[in-house]
Design a protein around this motif. Structure first.
Motif, PDB file in Angstrom:
ATOM      1  N   ASP A 201      -8.822  12.217   5.230  1.00  0.00           N
ATOM      2  CA  ASP A 201      -8.950  11.211   6.287  1.00  0.00           C
ATOM      3  C   ASP A 201      -7.763  10.246   6.262  1.00  0.00           C
ATOM      4  OD1 ASP A 201     -10.539  10.431   8.420  1.00  0.00           O
ATOM      5  OD2 ASP A 201     -11.601   8.901   7.273  1.00  0.00           O
ATOM      6  N   LEU A 202      -7.335   9.905   5.068  1.00  0.00           N
ATOM      7  CA  LEU A 202      -6.188   9.001   4.917  1.00  0.00           C
ATOM      8  C   LEU A 202      -4.907   9.647   5.414  1.00  0.00           C
ATOM      9  CD1 LEU A 202      -7.002   7.543   1.399  1.00  0.00           C
ATOM     10  CD2 LEU A 202      -6.493   6.152   3.428  1.00  0.00           C
ATOM     11  N   LEU A 203      -4.700  10.896   5.013  1.00  0.00           N
ATOM     12  CA  LEU A 203      -3.455  11.567   5.408  1.00  0.00           C
ATOM     13  C   LEU A 203      -3.412  11.734   6.924  1.00  0.00           C
ATOM     14  CD1 LEU A 203      -3.276  14.245   2.571  1.00  0.00           C
ATOM     15  CD2 LEU A 203      -1.782  12.253   2.847  1.00  0.00           C
ATOM     16  N   THR A 411      -3.911   0.016   1.950  1.00  0.00           N
ATOM     17  CA  THR A 411      -3.538   0.630   3.236  1.00  0.00           C
ATOM     18  C   THR A 411      -4.787   1.052   4.000  1.00  0.00           C
ATOM     19  OG1 THR A 411      -1.463   1.441   2.317  1.00  0.00           O
ATOM     20  CG2 THR A 411      -2.249   2.535   4.301  1.00  0.00           C
ATOM     21  N   ALA A 412      -5.729   1.653   3.271  1.00  0.00           N
ATOM     22  CA  ALA A 412      -6.967   2.097   3.908  1.00  0.00           C
ATOM     23  C   ALA A 412      -7.701   0.911   4.525  1.00  0.00           C
ATOM     24  CB  ALA A 412      -7.866   2.796   2.881  1.00  0.00           C
ATOM     25  N   VAL A 413      -7.765  -0.177   3.784  1.00  0.00           N
ATOM     26  CA  VAL A 413      -8.457  -1.369   4.281  1.00  0.00           C
ATOM     27  C   VAL A 413      -7.741  -1.897   5.529  1.00  0.00           C
ATOM     28  CG1 VAL A 413      -9.027  -3.772   3.741  1.00  0.00           C
ATOM     29  CG2 VAL A 413      -9.416  -1.976   2.032  1.00  0.00           C
ATOM     30  N   CYS A 414      -6.408  -1.963   5.460  1.00  0.00           N
ATOM     31  CA  CYS A 414      -5.645  -2.503   6.594  1.00  0.00           C
ATOM     32  C   CYS A 414      -5.757  -1.622   7.832  1.00  0.00           C
ATOM     33  CB  CYS A 414      -4.180  -2.680   6.219  1.00  0.00           C
ATOM     34  SG  CYS A 414      -3.973  -3.986   5.009  1.00  0.00           S
ATOM     35  N   LEU A 415      -5.840  -0.316   7.617  1.00  0.00           N
ATOM     36  CA  LEU A 415      -5.930   0.580   8.768  1.00  0.00           C
ATOM     37  C   LEU A 415      -7.368   0.833   9.198  1.00  0.00           C
ATOM     38  CD1 LEU A 415      -3.247   3.316   7.903  1.00  0.00           C
ATOM     39  CD2 LEU A 415      -3.015   1.339   9.411  1.00  0.00           C
ATOM     40  N   GLY A 416      -8.320   0.302   8.447  1.00  0.00           N
ATOM     41  CA  GLY A 416      -9.724   0.507   8.811  1.00  0.00           C
ATOM     42  C   GLY A 416     -10.218   1.918   8.562  1.00  0.00           C
ATOM     43  N   ILE A 417      -9.650   2.565   7.550  1.00  0.00           N
ATOM     44  CA  ILE A 417     -10.113   3.916   7.190  1.00  0.00           C
ATOM     45  C   ILE A 417     -11.080   3.765   6.004  1.00  0.00           C
ATOM     46  CG2 ILE A 417      -9.418   6.195   6.338  1.00  0.00           C
ATOM     47  CD1 ILE A 417      -6.604   5.580   7.583  1.00  0.00           C
ATOM     48  N   PRO A 418     -12.329   4.180   6.186  1.00  0.00           N
ATOM     49  CA  PRO A 418     -13.300   3.950   5.102  1.00  0.00           C
ATOM     50  C   PRO A 418     -13.017   4.814   3.876  1.00  0.00           C
ATOM     51  CG  PRO A 418     -14.302   5.240   6.873  1.00  0.00           C
ATOM     52  CD  PRO A 418     -12.933   4.871   7.353  1.00  0.00           C
ATOM     53  N   THR A 419     -12.871   4.179   2.741  1.00  0.00           N
ATOM     54  CA  THR A 419     -12.646   4.917   1.495  1.00  0.00           C
ATOM     55  C   THR A 419     -13.593   4.405   0.409  1.00  0.00           C
ATOM     56  OG1 THR A 419     -10.855   3.390   0.974  1.00  0.00           O
ATOM     57  CG2 THR A 419     -10.219   5.512   1.896  1.00  0.00           C
ATOM     58  N   SER A 423     -12.336   3.150  -3.291  1.00  0.00           N
ATOM     59  CA  SER A 423     -12.493   1.715  -3.510  1.00  0.00           C
ATOM     60  C   SER A 423     -13.416   1.427  -4.689  1.00  0.00           C
ATOM     61  CB  SER A 423     -13.053   1.037  -2.261  1.00  0.00           C
ATOM     62  OG  SER A 423     -12.268   1.374  -1.143  1.00  0.00           O
ATOM     63  N   THR A 424     -14.527   2.159  -4.740  1.00  0.00           N
ATOM     64  CA  THR A 424     -15.466   1.871  -5.829  1.00  0.00           C
ATOM     65  C   THR A 424     -14.889   2.298  -7.176  1.00  0.00           C
ATOM     66  OG1 THR A 424     -17.804   1.841  -6.384  1.00  0.00           O
ATOM     67  CG2 THR A 424     -16.886   4.003  -5.904  1.00  0.00           C
ATOM     68  N   ALA A 425     -14.100   3.362  -7.163  1.00  0.00           N
ATOM     69  CA  ALA A 425     -13.498   3.802  -8.425  1.00  0.00           C
ATOM     70  C   ALA A 425     -12.525   2.745  -8.939  1.00  0.00           C
ATOM     71  CB  ALA A 425     -12.785   5.138  -8.225  1.00  0.00           C
ATOM     72  N   LEU A 426     -11.749   2.187  -8.015  1.00  0.00           N
ATOM     73  CA  LEU A 426     -10.787   1.154  -8.417  1.00  0.00           C
ATOM     74  C   LEU A 426     -11.512  -0.121  -8.881  1.00  0.00           C
ATOM     75  CD1 LEU A 426      -7.861   0.225  -8.699  1.00  0.00           C
ATOM     76  CD2 LEU A 426      -7.825  -0.266  -6.233  1.00  0.00           C
ATOM     77  N   ALA A 427     -12.588  -0.473  -8.175  1.00  0.00           N
ATOM     78  CA  ALA A 427     -13.357  -1.654  -8.570  1.00  0.00           C
ATOM     79  C   ALA A 427     -13.974  -1.453  -9.959  1.00  0.00           C
ATOM     80  CB  ALA A 427     -14.449  -1.949  -7.543  1.00  0.00           C
ATOM     81  N   TYR A 428     -14.378  -0.231 -10.250  1.00  0.00           N
ATOM     82  CA  TYR A 428     -14.942   0.085 -11.571  1.00  0.00           C
ATOM     83  C   TYR A 428     -13.874  -0.094 -12.649  1.00  0.00           C
ATOM     84  CZ  TYR A 428     -17.165   3.060 -15.188  1.00  0.00           C
ATOM     85  OH  TYR A 428     -17.708   3.560 -16.347  1.00  0.00           O
ATOM     86  N   TYR A 429     -12.713   0.432 -12.363  1.00  0.00           N
ATOM     87  CA  TYR A 429     -11.586   0.310 -13.300  1.00  0.00           C
ATOM     88  C   TYR A 429     -11.268  -1.159 -13.559  1.00  0.00           C
ATOM     89  CZ  TYR A 429      -6.677   0.726 -14.851  1.00  0.00           C
ATOM     90  OH  TYR A 429      -5.502   0.629 -15.539  1.00  0.00           O
ATOM     91  N   ASP A 430     -11.174  -1.935 -12.489  1.00  0.00           N
ATOM     92  CA  ASP A 430     -10.850  -3.358 -12.647  1.00  0.00           C
ATOM     93  C   ASP A 430     -12.010  -4.127 -13.282  1.00  0.00           C
ATOM     94  OD1 ASP A 430      -8.225  -3.295 -11.768  1.00  0.00           O
ATOM     95  OD2 ASP A 430      -8.776  -3.536  -9.655  1.00  0.00           O
ATOM     96  N   GLY A 431     -13.226  -3.699 -12.951  1.00  0.00           N
ATOM     97  CA  GLY A 431     -14.391  -4.354 -13.553  1.00  0.00           C
ATOM     98  C   GLY A 431     -14.417  -4.163 -15.059  1.00  0.00           C
ATOM     99  N   LEU A 432     -14.152  -2.953 -15.488  1.00  0.00           N
ATOM    100  CA  LEU A 432     -14.194  -2.677 -16.927  1.00  0.00           C
ATOM    101  C   LEU A 432     -13.092  -3.401 -17.674  1.00  0.00           C
ATOM    102  CD1 LEU A 432     -15.062   1.116 -17.363  1.00  0.00           C
ATOM    103  CD2 LEU A 432     -16.545  -0.878 -17.617  1.00  0.00           C
TER     104      LEU A 432
END
Ligand code: 6PG
Length: 477
Positions: A201-203, A411-419, A423-432
């Motif tokens: 979807d992103l590509l 980029t996904a957030v800025c373009l309105g492409i749902p990911t 997103s949750t994987a990155l939030a998990y990484y940053d959360g940990l």
């Protein structure tokens, strides 16, 4: 001559397992509620090996050598219970009933306990790889007693996929362990599929590529660290043109993802065990969101950003960034899934060997992938590894990918492409990795409205603050 194993329930999965066993030189007894299927199997595939077709359950049981091994391959739920009950009556102590369907592990625990009372072994086993896998070599995850594996294991290892000569089959642990591991396999399958779909979807959304061009990108990725069955078939699906319309196949398919329920089970059990399997949960919710046609119709036209595709050097870098984001998110999803297996194993006393699980997922199953060999190595080197994210090579890969990962998500957030997956994987990484989490504030809120107490960073014990009084003294609770 008697049969070393029997299969009852000869729809396509049962039929293919029976054929696979026969092709490996085992004599297989056959039984099906309606005899038609038994006859067809023998007519069409009888030359592949030795089959003993049975006309009744009694005849089927009598055709088996001891200990009798009966593979039940019928619909999960009530039909499985009915067949188990029927055969439990006919079998004798020491015999083995194998449920090779996608049963819920709690059902498997219940059935195992009931049959153990009667002196029978009950093996709930995960089998992955679909119809083709069942015939040519699936990945097999048997639970049940060690004793049952002594007779059953060699047959299952025979018919399983092999990677570097090692069968993709090993005894997982007692009672429901095999079906639990298969359930998490399916949860990871959901997460992996969602991440791949988001990459597509992103590509498309950010670069304006056509499905066929994106298929080429996936083909390239499949030659590297993302090498996996799911990436391989994704390229095939994207390259496929619909014969009726000449359009890309993916554009003529209704965009509502269905599910049979194993992903949902994984999320439910993840919640029960308190394990943040956020990747699997988001993937499951993404399927459910896609299926809400009314909700989607009602919200059509809600404002979004003006979507202008990337250009210049941003565009050039983007596909590579997506590859990195996909890899990092995938590591997170698998790390979470393995944590769930660790937790299930601890909860139920299964003693599951995570290295062996990774090893038998290397071939035959839907999530088979090159990087499972690295996961196997990581758990073999350190069986108690708290998370894959801290294991040498994975740590480095994810740390190296994190800039690209952040850039893709923004980029996904800025373009309105749902990911949701990325997103949750990155939030998990940053959360940990966060030094401090706002969980401290949540604890304060809980103590304020409900006197739920909190613990402190500087003293042992639990505390409560008298929020209502002016002085707000703090006292040990
Ligand atoms: C496998 C698959 C298999 C199956 C699932 C998919 O390991 O071979 O996981 O079990 O394809 O039933 O389930 P959904 O219909 O829920 O996507």
């Amino acid at each position: 001559k008697k049969a070393s194993i029997g299969v009852t329930g000869l729809a396509v999965m049962g039929r293919n397992l029976a054929r696979n066993l026969a092709r490996h030189g085992h004599t297989v007894a056959l039984h099906n509620r309606s005899e038609q299927r038994t006859r067809e199997l023998v007519e069409q595939f009888g030359s592949e090996g030795e089959f003993i077709p049975a006309h009744s359950a009694r005849e089927f049981v009598d055709a088996l050598e001891r200990p009798r091994q009966v593979v039940v391959m019928v619909k999960a739920g009530a039909p499985t219970d009915a067949v188990i009950d029927e055969f439990a009556e006919l079998l004798e102590p020491g015999d083995v009933i194998v449920d090779a369907g996608n049963a819920h592990f709690a059902d498997t625990r219940r059935r195992e306990a009931a049959l153990r009372e009667r002196g029978l072994h009950f093996v709930g086993t995960g089998v992955s790889g679909g119809e083709e896998g069942a015939l040519h070599g699936p990945s097999i995850m048997p639970g049940g007693s060690k004793e049952s594996y002594e007779s059953l294991g060699p047959l299952l290892e025979d018919i399983a996929a092999k990677v570097d000569g090692t069968p993709c089959c090993a005894h997982i642990g007692p009672d429901g362990a095999g079906h639990f591991v298969k359930m998490v396999h399916n949860g990871i399958e959901y997460a992996d599929m969602q991440l791949i779909a988001e990459s597509f979807d992103l590509l498309r959304g950010a670069l304006g590529y056509e499905p066929a061009q994106i298929a080429e990108i996936f083909r390239t990725w499949n030659t590297g660290r993302l090498d996996s069955y799911l990436i391989e078939i994704t390229a095939e699906v994207l390259a496929h043109t619909d014969a009726a319309t000449g359009k890309p196949f993916v554009d003529v398919v209704l965009d509502q993802a269905e599910q049979k329920g194993t992903g949902r089970w994984t999320v439910q059990i993840g919640l029960d065990l308190g394990i943040p399997i956020t990747g699997i949960a988001e993937a499951t919710f993404a399927r459910s969101l896609s299926g809400h046609a009314n909700l989607r119709a009602a919200t059509k036209g809600l404002a979004g950003p003006s979507r202008t595709p990337l250009s210049g050097s941003d565009a050039e870098r983007f596909a590579d960034d997506v590859e990195q984001a996909l890899y990092a998110s995938k590591v997170v999803a698998y790390a979470q899934g393995f944590n769930q297996i660790q937790a299930g194993s601890a909860e139920y006393g299964w003693n599951v060997d995570l290295g062996s699980v990774a090893s038998l997922w290397r071939g035959g199953c839907i999530i088979r992938a090159k990087f499972l060999d690295d996961i196997r190595a990581a758990f073999e080197a350190e069986p108690g590894l708290p998370t894959l994210l801290t294991s040498g090579d994975f740590r480095k890969a994810v740390e190296d990918a994190q800039d690209a990962w952040r850039s893709v998500v923004s980029t996904a957030v800025c373009l309105g492409i749902p990911t949701p997956g990325f997103s949750t994987a990155l939030a998990y990484y940053d959360g940990l990795r966060a030094d401090r989490l706002p969980a401290a504030l949540v604890q304060g809120q809980r103590d304020y409205f409900g006197a739920h107490t909190y613990r402190r960073v500087d003293r042992e014990g639990s505390f409560h603050t008298e929020w209502a009084t002016g002085a707000r003294p703090e006292r040990p609770a």
